[in-house]
Design a protein around this motif. Sequence first.
Motif, PDB file in Angstrom:
ATOM      1  N   UNK A 381      16.746 -35.842 -55.200  1.00  0.00           N
ATOM      2  CA  UNK A 381      15.749 -36.915 -55.206  1.00  0.00           C
ATOM      3  C   UNK A 381      16.683 -38.208 -54.615  1.00  0.00           C
ATOM      4  N   UNK A 382      16.153 -39.133 -53.988  1.00  0.00           N
ATOM      5  CA  UNK A 382      16.937 -40.470 -53.656  1.00  0.00           C
ATOM      6  C   UNK A 382      17.542 -40.842 -54.795  1.00  0.00           C
ATOM      7  N   UNK A 383      17.069 -40.981 -55.898  1.00  0.00           N
ATOM      8  CA  UNK A 383      17.795 -41.228 -57.285  1.00  0.00           C
ATOM      9  C   UNK A 383      19.156 -40.457 -57.660  1.00  0.00           C
ATOM     10  N   UNK A 384      18.804 -39.189 -57.798  1.00  0.00           N
ATOM     11  CA  UNK A 384      19.913 -38.353 -57.905  1.00  0.00           C
ATOM     12  C   UNK A 384      21.211 -38.572 -56.829  1.00  0.00           C
ATOM     13  N   UNK A 385      20.768 -38.670 -55.421  1.00  0.00           N
ATOM     14  CA  UNK A 385      21.898 -38.745 -54.656  1.00  0.00           C
ATOM     15  C   UNK A 385      22.692 -40.342 -54.802  1.00  0.00           C
ATOM     16  N   UNK A 386      21.657 -41.263 -54.956  1.00  0.00           N
ATOM     17  CA  UNK A 386      22.333 -42.351 -54.970  1.00  0.00           C
ATOM     18  C   UNK A 386      23.112 -42.647 -56.343  1.00  0.00           C
ATOM     19  N   UNK A 387      22.955 -41.962 -57.476  1.00  0.00           N
ATOM     20  CA  UNK A 387      23.520 -41.756 -58.708  1.00  0.00           C
ATOM     21  C   UNK A 387      24.871 -41.118 -58.448  1.00  0.00           C
ATOM     22  N   UNK A 388      24.903 -39.803 -57.675  1.00  0.00           N
ATOM     23  CA  UNK A 388      25.932 -38.976 -57.411  1.00  0.00           C
ATOM     24  C   UNK A 388      26.978 -39.491 -56.602  1.00  0.00           C
ATOM     25  N   UNK A 389      26.513 -40.194 -55.413  1.00  0.00           N
ATOM     26  CA  UNK A 389      27.443 -40.951 -54.650  1.00  0.00           C
ATOM     27  C   UNK A 389      28.057 -42.151 -55.481  1.00  0.00           C
ATOM     28  N   UNK A 390      27.551 -42.761 -56.268  1.00  0.00           N
ATOM     29  CA  UNK A 390      27.993 -43.859 -57.047  1.00  0.00           C
ATOM     30  C   UNK A 390      29.209 -43.456 -57.928  1.00  0.00           C
ATOM     31  N   UNK A 391      28.599 -42.314 -58.684  1.00  0.00           N
ATOM     32  CA  UNK A 391      29.885 -41.720 -59.587  1.00  0.00           C
ATOM     33  C   UNK A 391      31.130 -41.255 -58.817  1.00  0.00           C
ATOM     34  N   UNK A 392      30.830 -40.574 -57.639  1.00  0.00           N
ATOM     35  CA  UNK A 392      32.275 -40.561 -56.990  1.00  0.00           C
ATOM     36  C   UNK A 392      32.914 -41.352 -56.591  1.00  0.00           C
ATOM     37  N   UNK A 393      32.443 -42.449 -56.121  1.00  0.00           N
ATOM     38  CA  UNK A 393      33.186 -43.809 -55.986  1.00  0.00           C
ATOM     39  C   UNK A 393      33.714 -44.459 -56.897  1.00  0.00           C
TER      40      UNK A 393
END
Length: 457
Positions: A381-393
């Motif tokens: 979901x958009x929320x999952x993707x946003x959270x994952x990108x943020x976690x990586x960075x």
Amino acid sequence: MSKPLKQIHLAAHFPGVNNTTVWSDPRAGSHIEFSSFVRFAQTAERAKFDFLFLAEGLRLREQGGSIYDLDVVGRPDTFTVLAALAAVTDRLGLTGTINSTFNEPYEVARQFASLDHLSGGRAAWNVVTSWDAFTGENFRRGGFLPQGERYSRAREFLATANELFDSWHGDEIIADRAAGAFLRDAEAGAFVHQGQHFDIHGRFNVPRSPQGRPVVFQAGDSDEGREFAAADADAIFSRYSGLEEGRAFYTDVKSRLARYGRRHDQLLILPAATFVLGDTDTEARELAHEVRRQQVSGATALKHLEFVWNRDLSAYDPDGPLPEIDPDVSEEHIARGRAQVRMYRDPLATARAWRELAAAHHWSIRDLVIETGNRQAFVGTPDTVARTIDDFVQSDASDGFILVPHITPGGLDEFADKVVPLLQERGVFRTEYEGTTLRDHLGLAHPDDARDERAAS
């Protein structure tokens, strides 16, 4: 005190010669018509991305003596596209891949300085090399350069281009509305370079551009490539998709900066990443599976396997088992001008490992190519993707991502509309551009300021 949140860098890659693009999808547009580039670039700018990125191909690819006809080809010249996009965008950075093996420093420096002027300081150069004589056949000197000297020429090429950029200073030209522009300093643009690969002197005829020099990107993953990036690049692409792999690459490359008098924040790590969004994570995974099946047809899977086996495998069933015959390890390779040739330095070992994977997971040829060919992918979901990108960075596995949609030119729209606002709500991505140049977007100092900082230290 808690560590401040890192700001995420996002860029958009208009796919070129590759198997990312699902060109058979009815939503797919032209890779030649300018309207495709305009829509893609303006979507990226609407989402406040740092830059748009174009790769480059210098020759049509061949396999088994025939043109490789399973992916998109025919995109226009990079400089032409970027210069045209400068007129229909205001803030978006414009990054082009330009080869250092078969071009000349004066020509490339003049083109980038011109692009930086025309765009108001938004030009960037992805410095790459070509390792194969096959591509070199298109150029005057052919395949003259031994593979081991590629980075030597690249380093000197970039250093020479920088000398040309730096041959002008900001106070050496006067703008006059009546007379146009004229020189204040008679020595402006003068340069002399004598080295192993280049022996040139003369006058550089493009004045100092807004950024001084284009932002420099580098894509090599070898030890030489990492060292080149640490010494001279502003950003380096990463191909590592896992969190731990990404952290290891990030730590290794950043640790090399100190020996060149550079700070941790003076080189950005930016992996490429695909994405598939859905209303639920389960739906997104199902869509991602469909996309991968579209990207890797049976014919594409067989062609990919031929990179390793170095044999004609057209008689094999892509939905059947891997060949029992071993790869042909002769010097003559079935795939000419393919980057993948370099990726499999030990074909016999690769074949053994792939057979073990296929047997363990009951994979067909096509399944194997799909599973082993994945790059970093954000699925959910958009929320999952946003959270994952943020976690990586925030975990220092990257400083951001270069997004590669599987549909162009409209494939970026959903990310811009649904994921970017969530990153903005998290406080990790800009809501407005704060500067006008690409260096501003990336948090990079002007070359003159960086040089003064090094001298002071």
